[in-house]
Write an enzyme that holds these catalytic residues in place. Structure first.
Site, PDB file in Angstrom:
ATOM      1  N   HIS A 124      22.118  28.727 -74.560  1.00  0.00           N
ATOM      2  CA  HIS A 124      20.618  29.289 -74.780  1.00  0.00           C
ATOM      3  C   HIS A 124      20.636  30.594 -73.764  1.00  0.00           C
ATOM      4  CE1 HIS A 124      19.323  25.209 -76.453  1.00  0.00           C
ATOM      5  NE2 HIS A 124      19.557  25.850 -77.472  1.00  0.00           N
ATOM      6  N   ASP A 126      17.942  32.085 -72.662  1.00  0.00           N
ATOM      7  CA  ASP A 126      17.068  31.943 -71.514  1.00  0.00           C
ATOM      8  C   ASP A 126      17.410  30.963 -70.524  1.00  0.00           C
ATOM      9  OD1 ASP A 126      16.383  29.993 -73.269  1.00  0.00           O
ATOM     10  OD2 ASP A 126      14.299  30.529 -73.105  1.00  0.00           O
ATOM     11  N   GLU A 127      18.800  30.483 -70.502  1.00  0.00           N
ATOM     12  CA  GLU A 127      19.042  29.434 -69.663  1.00  0.00           C
ATOM     13  C   GLU A 127      20.432  29.973 -68.972  1.00  0.00           C
ATOM     14  OE1 GLU A 127      19.180  25.633 -71.777  1.00  0.00           O
ATOM     15  OE2 GLU A 127      17.063  26.095 -72.673  1.00  0.00           O
ATOM     16  N   HIS A 225      22.645  23.493 -69.591  1.00  0.00           N
ATOM     17  CA  HIS A 225      21.516  23.853 -69.826  1.00  0.00           C
ATOM     18  C   HIS A 225      20.511  23.928 -68.752  1.00  0.00           C
ATOM     19  CE1 HIS A 225      22.344  23.499 -74.598  1.00  0.00           C
ATOM     20  NE2 HIS A 225      23.449  22.786 -74.043  1.00  0.00           N
ATOM     21  N   GLU A 307      21.637  18.891 -68.304  1.00  0.00           N
ATOM     22  CA  GLU A 307      20.492  19.742 -68.221  1.00  0.00           C
ATOM     23  C   GLU A 307      20.481  19.742 -66.627  1.00  0.00           C
ATOM     24  OE1 GLU A 307      18.249  21.107 -70.332  1.00  0.00           O
ATOM     25  OE2 GLU A 307      18.945  20.206 -72.019  1.00  0.00           O
TER      26      GLU A 307
END
Length: 496
Positions: A124, A126-127, A225, A307
Protein backbone atom coordinates in the site's frame (compact mmCIF):
# COMPACT_ATOMS: atom_id res chain seq x y z
CA UNK A 1 -22.22 45.50 18.49
CA UNK A 2 -23.34 47.50 15.39
CA UNK A 3 -20.11 46.46 13.66
CA UNK A 4 -20.84 42.76 14.29
CA UNK A 5 -24.39 43.02 12.87
CA UNK A 6 -23.04 44.90 9.86
CA UNK A 7 -20.48 42.17 9.09
CA UNK A 8 -23.11 39.48 9.51
CA UNK A 9 -25.49 41.28 7.13
CA UNK A 10 -22.67 41.75 4.57
CA UNK A 11 -21.72 38.07 4.69
CA UNK A 12 -25.34 37.02 4.03
CA UNK A 13 -25.47 39.35 1.05
CA UNK A 14 -22.23 38.04 -0.43
CA UNK A 15 -22.95 34.32 0.12
CA UNK A 16 -24.77 33.78 -3.25
CA UNK A 17 -21.76 35.20 -5.12
CA UNK A 18 -19.37 32.74 -3.48
CA UNK A 19 -21.66 29.74 -3.99
CA UNK A 20 -21.09 29.21 -7.76
CA UNK A 21 -17.34 29.43 -7.35
CA UNK A 22 -17.37 26.70 -4.70
CA UNK A 23 -19.59 24.45 -6.80
CA UNK A 24 -17.55 24.80 -10.01
CA UNK A 25 -16.57 21.46 -11.44
CA UNK A 26 -18.98 19.56 -9.21
CA UNK A 27 -22.36 18.01 -9.87
CA UNK A 28 -25.41 19.79 -8.49
CA UNK A 29 -29.03 18.79 -8.42
CA UNK A 30 -31.54 21.39 -9.41
CA UNK A 31 -32.87 23.37 -6.46
CA UNK A 32 -34.03 26.88 -5.81
CA UNK A 33 -33.20 27.11 -2.15
CA UNK A 34 -30.00 29.04 -2.69
CA UNK A 35 -28.03 26.46 -0.64
CA UNK A 36 -25.47 23.93 -1.88
CA UNK A 37 -26.63 20.40 -2.62
CA UNK A 38 -25.69 18.14 0.31
CA UNK A 39 -24.24 15.41 -1.93
CA UNK A 40 -21.85 17.91 -3.40
CA UNK A 41 -20.87 19.21 0.01
CA UNK A 42 -19.78 15.67 0.86
CA UNK A 43 -17.73 15.42 -2.35
CA UNK A 44 -16.17 18.81 -1.72
CA UNK A 45 -15.31 17.79 1.83
CA UNK A 46 -13.74 14.54 0.59
CA UNK A 47 -11.72 16.46 -1.97
CA UNK A 48 -10.42 18.79 0.71
CA UNK A 49 -9.70 15.80 2.95
CA UNK A 50 -7.66 14.15 0.18
CA UNK A 51 -5.70 17.35 -0.36
CA UNK A 52 -5.10 17.77 3.36
CA UNK A 53 -4.17 14.09 3.67
CA UNK A 54 -1.67 14.41 0.81
CA UNK A 55 -0.11 17.47 2.41
CA UNK A 56 0.06 15.71 5.75
CA UNK A 57 1.72 12.61 4.28
CA UNK A 58 3.98 14.75 2.12
CA UNK A 59 5.24 16.42 5.26
CA UNK A 60 5.72 13.03 6.93
CA UNK A 61 7.68 11.83 3.87
CA UNK A 62 10.54 14.12 4.84
CA UNK A 63 13.37 11.77 5.77
CA UNK A 64 12.00 8.81 3.79
CA UNK A 65 13.67 7.72 0.56
CA UNK A 66 12.04 8.87 -2.65
CA UNK A 67 11.65 6.31 -5.44
CA UNK A 68 14.81 7.68 -7.00
CA UNK A 69 16.63 7.45 -3.66
CA UNK A 70 15.40 3.88 -3.23
CA UNK A 71 16.66 2.82 -6.66
CA UNK A 72 20.08 4.35 -5.96
CA UNK A 73 20.23 2.64 -2.56
CA UNK A 74 19.37 -0.75 -4.07
CA UNK A 75 21.98 -0.43 -6.82
CA UNK A 76 24.55 0.82 -4.33
CA UNK A 77 23.86 -2.22 -2.16
CA UNK A 78 24.28 -4.49 -5.18
CA UNK A 79 27.70 -3.02 -5.96
CA UNK A 80 28.92 -2.96 -2.37
CA UNK A 81 27.77 -6.50 -1.62
CA UNK A 82 28.28 -8.10 -5.04
CA UNK A 83 29.73 -11.26 -3.46
CA UNK A 84 26.37 -12.12 -1.88
CA UNK A 85 23.85 -10.05 -3.86
CA UNK A 86 22.15 -9.81 -7.23
CA UNK A 87 19.88 -6.95 -8.32
CA UNK A 88 17.07 -7.58 -10.80
CA UNK A 89 13.62 -6.24 -11.72
CA UNK A 90 10.42 -8.28 -11.87
CA UNK A 91 8.55 -5.67 -13.94
CA UNK A 92 7.35 -2.09 -13.84
CA UNK A 93 4.58 -0.11 -12.16
CA UNK A 94 1.77 1.65 -14.03
CA UNK A 95 4.01 4.72 -14.37
CA UNK A 96 6.98 2.65 -15.51
CA UNK A 97 8.96 2.55 -12.26
CA UNK A 98 11.05 -0.67 -12.08
CA UNK A 99 10.14 -3.09 -9.30
CA UNK A 100 13.66 -3.78 -8.03
CA UNK A 101 14.54 -6.93 -6.10
CA UNK A 102 17.66 -7.73 -4.08
CA UNK A 103 18.58 -11.41 -3.98
CA UNK A 104 20.87 -12.32 -1.09
CA UNK A 105 22.70 -15.66 -1.04
CA UNK A 106 26.19 -17.15 -1.02
CA UNK A 107 25.50 -18.02 -4.67
CA UNK A 108 23.16 -15.27 -5.92
CA UNK A 109 21.56 -15.98 -9.28
CA UNK A 110 22.42 -19.68 -9.13
CA UNK A 111 19.81 -22.37 -8.53
CA UNK A 112 20.56 -24.51 -5.49
CA UNK A 113 18.80 -27.18 -3.46
CA UNK A 114 17.81 -24.56 -0.88
CA UNK A 115 14.55 -22.90 0.18
CA UNK A 116 13.72 -19.41 -1.12
CA UNK A 117 12.06 -16.65 0.92
CA UNK A 118 10.72 -13.29 -0.25
CA UNK A 119 9.95 -10.07 1.61
CA UNK A 120 7.63 -7.50 -0.02
CA UNK A 121 7.25 -3.96 1.27
CA UNK A 122 5.05 -0.96 0.42
CA UNK A 123 2.11 -2.97 -0.97
CA UNK A 124 0.00 0.00 0.00
CA UNK A 125 1.46 3.34 -1.07
CA UNK A 126 0.74 5.05 2.23
CA UNK A 127 2.47 2.34 4.30
CA UNK A 128 6.16 3.01 3.59
CA UNK A 129 7.92 1.66 6.69
CA UNK A 130 8.65 -1.64 4.96
CA UNK A 131 10.65 0.13 2.25
CA UNK A 132 13.08 1.49 4.79
CA UNK A 133 13.32 -1.60 7.01
CA UNK A 134 13.99 -3.95 4.12
CA UNK A 135 16.94 -1.83 2.95
CA UNK A 136 18.27 -1.89 6.49
CA UNK A 137 17.83 -5.68 6.62
CA UNK A 138 19.74 -6.21 3.37
CA UNK A 139 22.63 -4.03 4.49
CA UNK A 140 22.76 -5.64 7.93
CA UNK A 141 23.04 -9.11 6.36
CA UNK A 142 25.83 -7.90 4.08
CA UNK A 143 27.74 -6.27 6.93
CA UNK A 144 27.41 -9.28 9.24
CA UNK A 145 28.02 -12.18 6.84
CA UNK A 146 30.65 -14.55 8.30
CA UNK A 147 30.53 -12.51 11.52
CA UNK A 148 27.05 -13.16 12.92
CA UNK A 149 25.82 -16.80 13.02
CA UNK A 150 22.26 -15.91 12.01
CA UNK A 151 23.34 -13.76 9.07
CA UNK A 152 25.73 -16.49 7.93
CA UNK A 153 23.06 -19.20 8.23
CA UNK A 154 20.56 -17.22 6.17
CA UNK A 155 23.02 -16.33 3.41
CA UNK A 156 24.51 -19.83 3.18
CA UNK A 157 21.30 -21.86 3.46
CA UNK A 158 18.51 -19.65 2.03
CA UNK A 159 17.96 -17.63 -1.13
CA UNK A 160 16.42 -14.41 0.21
CA UNK A 161 14.66 -12.09 -2.25
CA UNK A 162 13.66 -8.58 -1.10
CA UNK A 163 11.24 -6.32 -3.00
CA UNK A 164 11.26 -3.08 -0.96
CA UNK A 165 8.41 -1.43 -2.90
CA UNK A 166 5.61 -3.18 -4.74
CA UNK A 167 3.74 0.11 -5.15
CA UNK A 168 6.17 2.95 -5.92
CA UNK A 169 3.43 4.94 -7.70
CA UNK A 170 1.18 4.86 -4.65
CA UNK A 171 4.08 6.05 -2.53
CA UNK A 172 4.64 9.05 -4.83
CA UNK A 173 0.91 9.84 -4.84
CA UNK A 174 0.74 9.44 -1.06
CA UNK A 175 -2.23 7.09 -1.28
CA UNK A 176 -3.12 3.46 -0.64
CA UNK A 177 -3.75 2.34 -4.23
CA UNK A 178 -1.46 2.38 -7.24
CA UNK A 179 -1.48 4.95 -10.08
CA UNK A 180 -4.85 3.53 -11.21
CA UNK A 181 -6.08 3.87 -7.61
CA UNK A 182 -6.42 0.09 -7.29
CA UNK A 183 -5.71 -1.57 -3.95
CA UNK A 184 -3.05 -4.11 -4.93
CA UNK A 185 -3.93 -6.29 -1.95
CA UNK A 186 -7.40 -6.85 -3.43
CA UNK A 187 -6.21 -7.49 -6.99
CA UNK A 188 -5.33 -11.21 -6.89
CA UNK A 189 -7.57 -14.14 -7.90
CA UNK A 190 -9.73 -15.21 -4.96
CA UNK A 191 -10.58 -18.73 -3.82
CA UNK A 192 -14.15 -18.00 -2.76
CA UNK A 193 -15.48 -15.53 -5.32
CA UNK A 194 -14.94 -15.10 -9.09
CA UNK A 195 -13.08 -11.81 -8.81
CA UNK A 196 -9.83 -10.98 -10.58
CA UNK A 197 -10.06 -14.20 -12.58
CA UNK A 198 -9.22 -12.38 -15.82
CA UNK A 199 -5.45 -12.10 -15.49
CA UNK A 200 -5.22 -9.78 -18.49
CA UNK A 201 -6.99 -6.93 -16.66
CA UNK A 202 -4.98 -7.17 -13.45
CA UNK A 203 -2.61 -4.37 -12.50
CA UNK A 204 0.98 -4.58 -13.82
CA UNK A 205 2.32 -4.78 -10.26
CA UNK A 206 0.03 -7.75 -9.54
CA UNK A 207 1.00 -9.55 -12.73
CA UNK A 208 4.67 -8.99 -11.92
CA UNK A 209 4.25 -10.80 -8.58
CA UNK A 210 2.40 -13.67 -10.26
CA UNK A 211 5.12 -14.10 -12.90
CA UNK A 212 7.72 -13.96 -10.14
CA UNK A 213 6.23 -17.01 -8.44
CA UNK A 214 6.17 -18.89 -11.73
CA UNK A 215 9.90 -18.30 -12.13
CA UNK A 216 11.07 -18.91 -8.54
CA UNK A 217 9.97 -21.77 -6.30
CA UNK A 218 9.40 -19.81 -3.07
CA UNK A 219 8.91 -21.76 0.14
CA UNK A 220 7.60 -18.87 2.24
CA UNK A 221 7.21 -15.09 2.23
CA UNK A 222 5.93 -12.07 4.11
CA UNK A 223 4.56 -8.67 3.16
CA UNK A 224 5.10 -5.65 5.41
CA UNK A 225 2.19 -3.31 6.19
CA UNK A 226 1.36 -0.58 8.70
CA UNK A 227 -1.57 0.56 10.80
CA UNK A 228 -1.51 -2.18 13.45
CA UNK A 229 0.94 -4.41 15.32
CA UNK A 230 0.20 -8.05 14.58
CA UNK A 231 1.26 -11.05 12.48
CA UNK A 232 -1.67 -12.05 10.26
CA UNK A 233 -2.07 -15.53 8.71
CA UNK A 234 -4.59 -17.29 6.34
CA UNK A 235 -7.34 -17.54 5.59
CA UNK A 236 -8.08 -13.88 4.97
CA UNK A 237 -11.77 -14.45 4.21
CA UNK A 238 -14.70 -16.85 4.48
CA UNK A 239 -17.12 -18.43 2.02
CA UNK A 240 -20.06 -16.41 3.34
CA UNK A 241 -18.09 -13.19 4.04
CA UNK A 242 -18.69 -13.59 7.75
CA UNK A 243 -16.13 -12.35 10.26
CA UNK A 244 -15.11 -15.63 11.87
CA UNK A 245 -11.96 -17.64 12.45
CA UNK A 246 -11.33 -19.67 9.31
CA UNK A 247 -8.07 -21.60 9.30
CA UNK A 248 -6.36 -23.05 6.24
CA UNK A 249 -5.13 -26.70 6.10
CA UNK A 250 -1.77 -25.61 7.57
CA UNK A 251 -3.30 -23.59 10.39
CA UNK A 252 -0.89 -24.99 13.01
CA UNK A 253 2.12 -24.23 10.85
CA UNK A 254 0.96 -20.69 10.14
CA UNK A 255 0.28 -20.03 13.81
CA UNK A 256 3.81 -21.21 14.54
CA UNK A 257 5.35 -18.97 11.83
CA UNK A 258 3.33 -15.96 12.97
CA UNK A 259 4.45 -16.65 16.55
CA UNK A 260 8.09 -16.81 15.45
CA UNK A 261 7.72 -13.22 14.26
CA UNK A 262 5.62 -12.03 17.18
CA UNK A 263 7.75 -13.57 19.94
CA UNK A 264 10.95 -12.19 18.39
CA UNK A 265 9.46 -8.69 18.26
CA UNK A 266 10.07 -6.15 21.00
CA UNK A 267 6.43 -5.88 22.04
CA UNK A 268 4.12 -7.48 19.42
CA UNK A 269 3.45 -10.58 21.52
CA UNK A 270 2.37 -8.37 24.43
CA UNK A 271 -0.61 -7.05 22.47
CA UNK A 272 -3.83 -6.60 24.44
CA UNK A 273 -5.89 -6.69 21.24
CA UNK A 274 -4.36 -9.82 19.67
CA UNK A 275 -3.51 -12.80 21.87
CA UNK A 276 0.15 -13.55 21.43
CA UNK A 277 0.40 -10.82 18.79
CA UNK A 278 -1.00 -13.04 16.02
CA UNK A 279 -4.37 -13.24 14.28
CA UNK A 280 -6.31 -15.16 11.68
CA UNK A 281 -7.20 -12.71 8.91
CA UNK A 282 -10.82 -13.80 8.54
CA UNK A 283 -11.53 -13.27 12.23
CA UNK A 284 -9.93 -9.83 12.31
CA UNK A 285 -10.13 -8.02 8.99
CA UNK A 286 -11.62 -10.12 6.17
CA UNK A 287 -10.45 -9.27 2.66
CA UNK A 288 -10.91 -10.88 -0.74
CA UNK A 289 -8.46 -10.93 -3.63
CA UNK A 290 -5.56 -10.69 -1.18
CA UNK A 291 -1.97 -11.62 -1.95
CA UNK A 292 -1.51 -13.78 1.16
CA UNK A 293 -4.12 -16.42 0.34
CA UNK A 294 -3.17 -16.39 -3.35
CA UNK A 295 0.45 -17.23 -2.47
CA UNK A 296 -0.59 -20.26 -0.46
CA UNK A 297 -3.16 -21.60 -2.91
CA UNK A 298 -1.67 -20.85 -6.31
CA UNK A 299 2.01 -20.29 -5.54
CA UNK A 300 2.71 -23.09 -3.08
CA UNK A 301 4.18 -20.42 -0.80
CA UNK A 302 3.45 -19.88 2.91
CA UNK A 303 2.87 -16.13 3.28
CA UNK A 304 2.25 -13.94 6.33
CA UNK A 305 0.90 -10.38 6.34
CA UNK A 306 2.92 -8.45 8.91
CA UNK A 307 1.54 -5.26 10.42
CA UNK A 308 4.74 -3.77 11.79
CA UNK A 309 3.79 -0.31 13.06
CA UNK A 310 0.70 1.18 14.69
CA UNK A 311 1.04 4.26 12.47
CA UNK A 312 0.78 3.78 8.73
CA UNK A 313 3.26 6.58 8.11
CA UNK A 314 5.27 7.40 11.25
CA UNK A 315 7.78 10.22 11.25
CA UNK A 316 11.21 9.35 9.87
CA UNK A 317 12.89 9.76 13.25
CA UNK A 318 10.94 6.68 14.45
CA UNK A 319 12.46 4.42 11.79
CA UNK A 320 15.55 3.43 13.85
CA UNK A 321 13.25 2.33 16.68
CA UNK A 322 11.02 0.34 14.33
CA UNK A 323 14.09 -1.31 12.82
CA UNK A 324 15.30 -2.24 16.30
CA UNK A 325 11.87 -3.67 17.20
CA UNK A 326 11.51 -5.74 13.98
CA UNK A 327 15.07 -6.83 13.12
CA UNK A 328 15.17 -10.13 15.03
CA UNK A 329 11.64 -10.96 13.92
CA UNK A 330 12.58 -10.68 10.25
CA UNK A 331 15.80 -12.65 10.71
CA UNK A 332 14.20 -15.45 12.75
CA UNK A 333 11.31 -15.78 10.31
CA UNK A 334 13.69 -16.35 7.39
CA UNK A 335 15.89 -18.70 9.42
CA UNK A 336 12.83 -20.79 10.37
CA UNK A 337 12.87 -22.14 6.80
CA UNK A 338 15.91 -24.27 7.60
CA UNK A 339 15.59 -24.58 11.37
CA UNK A 340 12.23 -26.37 11.34
CA UNK A 341 10.10 -28.60 9.11
CA UNK A 342 11.13 -31.53 6.92
CA UNK A 343 13.49 -31.16 3.98
CA UNK A 344 15.08 -33.46 1.43
CA UNK A 345 15.42 -34.56 -2.18
CA UNK A 346 13.69 -37.19 -4.30
CA UNK A 347 15.47 -39.55 -6.72
CA UNK A 348 14.59 -42.28 -9.18
CA UNK A 349 15.97 -45.71 -8.25
CA UNK A 350 16.42 -46.81 -11.88
CA UNK A 351 18.89 -44.10 -12.85
CA UNK A 352 19.41 -41.86 -9.84
CA UNK A 353 18.04 -38.73 -11.49
CA UNK A 354 16.16 -36.12 -9.42
CA UNK A 355 12.36 -36.40 -9.55
CA UNK A 356 10.12 -33.31 -9.20
CA UNK A 357 7.67 -35.35 -7.15
CA UNK A 358 4.89 -34.19 -4.83
CA UNK A 359 5.19 -34.28 -1.05
CA UNK A 360 2.19 -34.48 1.25
CA UNK A 361 1.62 -34.84 4.97
CA UNK A 362 -1.11 -37.29 5.91
CA UNK A 363 -4.04 -35.47 7.47
CA UNK A 364 -3.15 -32.08 5.94
CA UNK A 365 -4.94 -31.28 2.70
CA UNK A 366 -2.06 -29.44 1.07
CA UNK A 367 0.64 -30.71 -1.29
CA UNK A 368 3.93 -29.13 -2.25
CA UNK A 369 6.14 -30.00 -5.23
CA UNK A 370 9.85 -30.61 -5.32
CA UNK A 371 11.83 -28.33 -7.62
CA UNK A 372 12.37 -29.28 -11.25
CA UNK A 373 16.16 -29.07 -11.29
CA UNK A 374 17.29 -30.62 -8.01
CA UNK A 375 14.01 -32.16 -6.80
CA UNK A 376 14.56 -30.59 -3.39
CA UNK A 377 11.52 -29.99 -1.20
CA UNK A 378 11.04 -27.90 1.94
CA UNK A 379 7.87 -28.70 3.88
CA UNK A 380 7.24 -26.23 6.71
CA UNK A 381 5.62 -27.79 9.78
CA UNK A 382 5.02 -26.77 13.36
CA UNK A 383 7.53 -28.56 15.62
CA UNK A 384 6.56 -31.04 18.29
CA UNK A 385 4.40 -33.46 16.32
CA UNK A 386 4.44 -36.86 14.63
CA UNK A 387 3.91 -36.74 10.87
CA UNK A 388 3.58 -39.22 8.02
CA UNK A 389 5.43 -37.88 4.96
CA UNK A 390 4.38 -39.21 1.54
CA UNK A 391 6.23 -38.77 -1.78
CA UNK A 392 4.36 -39.46 -5.04
CA UNK A 393 5.20 -39.22 -8.74
CA UNK A 394 3.22 -40.47 -11.76
CA UNK A 395 4.84 -43.65 -13.07
CA UNK A 396 6.55 -44.40 -9.75
CA UNK A 397 5.57 -46.25 -6.60
CA UNK A 398 4.84 -43.83 -3.78
CA UNK A 399 6.79 -44.05 -0.55
CA UNK A 400 6.04 -42.89 2.96
CA UNK A 401 7.71 -42.62 6.33
CA UNK A 402 6.92 -41.39 9.82
CA UNK A 403 8.92 -38.69 11.56
CA UNK A 404 8.80 -37.21 15.04
CA UNK A 405 9.57 -33.55 14.56
CA UNK A 406 11.26 -31.86 17.48
CA UNK A 407 12.69 -28.37 17.64
CA UNK A 408 15.18 -29.10 14.85
CA UNK A 409 14.50 -29.72 11.16
CA UNK A 410 14.38 -33.27 9.81
CA UNK A 411 15.93 -34.45 6.55
CA UNK A 412 14.12 -37.16 4.60
CA UNK A 413 15.32 -38.22 1.13
CA UNK A 414 13.14 -40.47 -1.02
CA UNK A 415 14.27 -42.97 -3.69
CA UNK A 416 11.23 -43.93 -5.77
CA UNK A 417 10.94 -47.16 -7.79
CA UNK A 418 9.35 -47.08 -11.26
CA UNK A 419 6.05 -48.88 -11.72
CA UNK A 420 6.36 -52.14 -13.72
CA UNK A 421 3.68 -53.11 -16.24
CA UNK A 422 2.24 -56.68 -16.46
CA UNK A 423 4.59 -57.32 -19.42
CA UNK A 424 7.58 -56.60 -17.21
CA UNK A 425 8.59 -53.24 -18.71
CA UNK A 426 9.08 -50.03 -16.78
CA UNK A 427 6.04 -47.78 -16.86
CA UNK A 428 8.33 -44.78 -16.75
CA UNK A 429 12.08 -44.41 -16.71
CA UNK A 430 14.31 -41.39 -16.87
CA UNK A 431 17.49 -43.32 -17.55
CA UNK A 432 19.54 -42.33 -20.55
CA UNK A 433 21.87 -45.29 -20.87
CA UNK A 434 23.29 -45.97 -24.34
CA UNK A 435 22.32 -49.63 -24.29
CA UNK A 436 18.98 -49.59 -26.14
CA UNK A 437 17.64 -52.48 -28.24
CA UNK A 438 18.26 -50.82 -31.63
CA UNK A 439 21.97 -50.46 -30.85
CA UNK A 440 22.12 -54.11 -29.84
CA UNK A 441 20.45 -55.24 -33.09
CA UNK A 442 22.88 -53.20 -35.18
CA UNK A 443 25.75 -54.78 -33.23
CA UNK A 444 24.36 -58.30 -33.89
CA UNK A 445 24.12 -57.60 -37.62
CA UNK A 446 27.69 -56.34 -37.75
CA UNK A 447 29.11 -59.36 -35.94
CA UNK A 448 26.99 -62.13 -37.58
CA UNK A 449 28.39 -64.47 -40.17
CA UNK A 450 31.23 -67.01 -39.99
CA UNK A 451 32.27 -65.74 -36.58
CA UNK A 452 28.78 -66.13 -35.09
CA UNK A 453 29.90 -68.01 -32.00
CA UNK A 454 32.55 -65.41 -31.25
CA UNK A 455 29.98 -62.70 -31.95
CA UNK A 456 27.65 -64.04 -29.27
CA UNK A 457 30.48 -64.02 -26.72
CA UNK A 458 31.44 -60.46 -27.60
CA UNK A 459 27.79 -59.34 -27.47
CA UNK A 460 27.34 -60.93 -24.06
CA UNK A 461 30.47 -59.19 -22.75
CA UNK A 462 29.37 -55.82 -24.14
CA UNK A 463 25.89 -56.19 -22.65
CA UNK A 464 27.35 -57.06 -19.24
CA UNK A 465 29.72 -54.09 -19.41
CA UNK A 466 26.92 -51.71 -20.44
CA UNK A 467 24.65 -52.98 -17.67
CA UNK A 468 27.41 -52.47 -15.14
CA UNK A 469 28.07 -48.94 -16.40
CA UNK A 470 24.36 -48.11 -16.23
CA UNK A 471 24.25 -49.43 -12.67
CA UNK A 472 27.16 -47.20 -11.69
CA UNK A 473 25.58 -44.22 -13.42
CA UNK A 474 22.23 -44.50 -11.70
CA UNK A 475 23.77 -44.92 -8.25
CA UNK A 476 26.39 -42.20 -8.57
CA UNK A 477 24.01 -39.25 -8.09
CA UNK A 478 22.36 -40.72 -5.00
CA UNK A 479 25.58 -41.85 -3.31
CA UNK A 480 27.33 -38.56 -4.06
CA UNK A 481 24.44 -36.61 -2.59
CA UNK A 482 24.19 -38.77 0.54
CA UNK A 483 27.96 -38.55 1.07
CA UNK A 484 27.70 -34.77 0.79
CA UNK A 485 24.95 -34.74 3.42
CA UNK A 486 27.22 -36.65 5.83
CA UNK A 487 30.21 -34.42 5.13
CA UNK A 488 28.32 -31.21 5.90
CA UNK A 489 26.93 -32.68 9.10
CA UNK A 490 23.21 -32.80 8.21
CA UNK A 491 21.31 -33.98 11.27
CA UNK A 492 18.56 -36.59 11.40
CA UNK A 493 18.97 -37.66 7.77
CA UNK A 494 16.61 -40.45 6.68
CA UNK A 495 16.59 -42.24 3.30
CA UNK A 496 13.35 -43.92 2.27
Amino acid sequence: MKLIFSLLFLSLKLFPFFHPAIARGGARTSNTSGFMDHSYVGGWARHLFEENQFQKLDNLAQGYMTNSDLEKAIKSFGQRCANIARIYSIGKSVRGVPLWVMEISDKPGEEEAEPAFKFIGNVHGDEPVGRELLLLLANWLCDNYMKDPLATLIINKVHLHILPSMNPDGFSLRRRGNANNIDLNRDFPDQFFPINDDVDVLQPETKAIMRWLEEIHFTASASLHGGALVANYPWDGTRDKSKNYFGCPDDDTFRFLASVYSRSHYNMSLSEEFKGGITNGASWYPIYGGMQDWNYIYGGCFELTLEISDDKWPTANELPILWHFNKMSMLNLVASLVKTGVHGRIFSSDCGRPLPASVAIKGINYTIKASQTFADYHRLLAPGGRFEVVATMPGYKSKRTHILLGEEAATVDFVLDPEITPTGTLLRSGCDCSCDNKSRLRLVGFLSGPQLELSFILILILILISMFLCFLLKRRTIFTYLKHRQSVGQKRSIVV
